[in-house]
Design an enzyme around this catalytic site. Sequence first.
Site, PDB file in Angstrom:
ATOM      1  CG  ASN A  44      29.771  43.223  49.921  1.00 25.92           C
ATOM      2  OD1 ASN A  44      30.478  43.570  50.855  1.00 25.92           O
ATOM      3  ND2 ASN A  44      29.139  42.064  49.899  1.00 25.92           N
ATOM      4  CD  GLU A  46      24.686  41.241  49.887  1.00 24.08           C
ATOM      5  OE1 GLU A  46      23.794  40.873  50.692  1.00 24.08           O
ATOM      6  OE2 GLU A  46      25.593  40.499  49.486  1.00 24.08           O
ATOM      7  CB  CYS A  55      31.182  44.548  43.643  1.00 27.37           C
ATOM      8  SG  CYS A  55      30.399  43.113  42.906  1.00 27.37           S
ATOM      9  CD  GLU A  57      35.709  43.759  43.846  1.00 20.72           C
ATOM     10  OE1 GLU A  57      34.581  43.989  44.318  1.00 20.72           O
ATOM     11  OE2 GLU A  57      36.119  42.615  43.592  1.00 20.72           O
ATOM     12  CB  CYS A  88      32.339  39.744  39.957  1.00 23.76           C
ATOM     13  SG  CYS A  88      31.877  41.471  39.680  1.00 23.76           S
ATOM     14  CB  CYS A  91      34.604  44.153  40.004  1.00 24.85           C
ATOM     15  SG  CYS A  91      33.183  44.756  40.947  1.00 24.85           S
TER      16      CYS A  91
HETATM   17  N1  THU Z   1      30.924  40.852  45.593  1.00 20.96           N
HETATM   18  C1  THU Z   1      31.838  41.857  45.670  1.00 20.96           C
HETATM   19  O1  THU Z   1      31.720  42.765  46.497  1.00 20.96           O
HETATM   20  N2  THU Z   1      32.877  41.832  44.814  1.00 20.96           N
HETATM   21  C2  THU Z   1      33.072  40.884  43.862  1.00 20.96           C
HETATM   22  O2  THU Z   1      33.979  41.006  43.050  1.00 20.96           O
HETATM   23  C3  THU Z   1      32.223  39.683  43.839  1.00 20.96           C
HETATM   24  C4  THU Z   1      30.990  39.764  44.656  1.00 20.96           C
HETATM   25  C5  THU Z   1      29.768  40.888  46.500  1.00 20.96           C
HETATM   26  C6  THU Z   1      28.447  41.109  45.819  1.00 20.96           C
HETATM   27  C7  THU Z   1      27.489  40.528  46.821  1.00 20.96           C
HETATM   28  O3  THU Z   1      27.177  41.508  47.787  1.00 20.96           O
HETATM   29  C8  THU Z   1      28.293  39.422  47.497  1.00 20.96           C
HETATM   30  O4  THU Z   1      29.653  39.663  47.178  1.00 20.96           O
HETATM   31  C9  THU Z   1      27.916  38.027  47.062  1.00 20.96           C
HETATM   32  O5  THU Z   1      27.955  37.898  45.691  1.00 20.96           O
END
Ligand code: THU
Length: 131
Positions: A44, A46, A55, A57, A88, A91
Site C-alpha cells: 500500500n 498512502e 492498496c 493488491e 477490500c 481490490c
Molecule cells: N489496504 C490495502 O493495501 N489493501 C486492502 O485490501 C485493504 C486496505 C490499505 C489501504 C490503506 O493504506 C491501509 O490498508 C488502511 O486502510
Amino acid sequence: MTTNKQHLIEAARTVMQNAHAPYSSYHVGAAVLADDGNTYVGTNVENASYPEGWCAETSAIAAMIAAGAKQITEVCVVTKSDPPGTPCGGCRQRLSEFAAADTPVHVSNLDGISHTWRMDELLPSAFKLKD
Ligand code: THU
C-alpha cells in the site's frame, strides 16, 4: 501448505516491510502469481491527501501488467492484523479482472494464521465484460 502458498506468503511478507503507510500504520503486502510463472509484489502507498493512496493488491497488479503478464493464478495478502486483513471491495474487483472464479486468494498474518478463499467466494457474481 502448497509450495505456491508458502512462496507467496514469503514474498508478500517481505514486500510489506516497504509499505508506505505513515497515516494508518496498517502495512499490507500483496503477491500475485501470474501465468508467466513470475510473482509480482506490491505494497500500500498512502498519501498526505488520504484518498490519493492505494492498496497493496493494486500495486501488485500494476507490477504484473507492467511486466506484460495478464492472468493471475494465485494471490496472497499479508497484514499484521488478527484475523488477517482481506482484500477490500475495490481490490476484489481489480483482482477479478485478471483472475478466474476458482483462483485461490490466501490471506496471512505474521503469526502464520492464514485463510484461503476462491476468487468467486470473495466476489460473487463479479462484474466482467468478458469471461
Ligand atoms: N489496504 C490495502 O493495501 N489493501 C486492502 O485490501 C485493504 C486496505 C490499505 C489501504 C490503506 O493504506 C491501509 O490498508 C488502511 O486502510
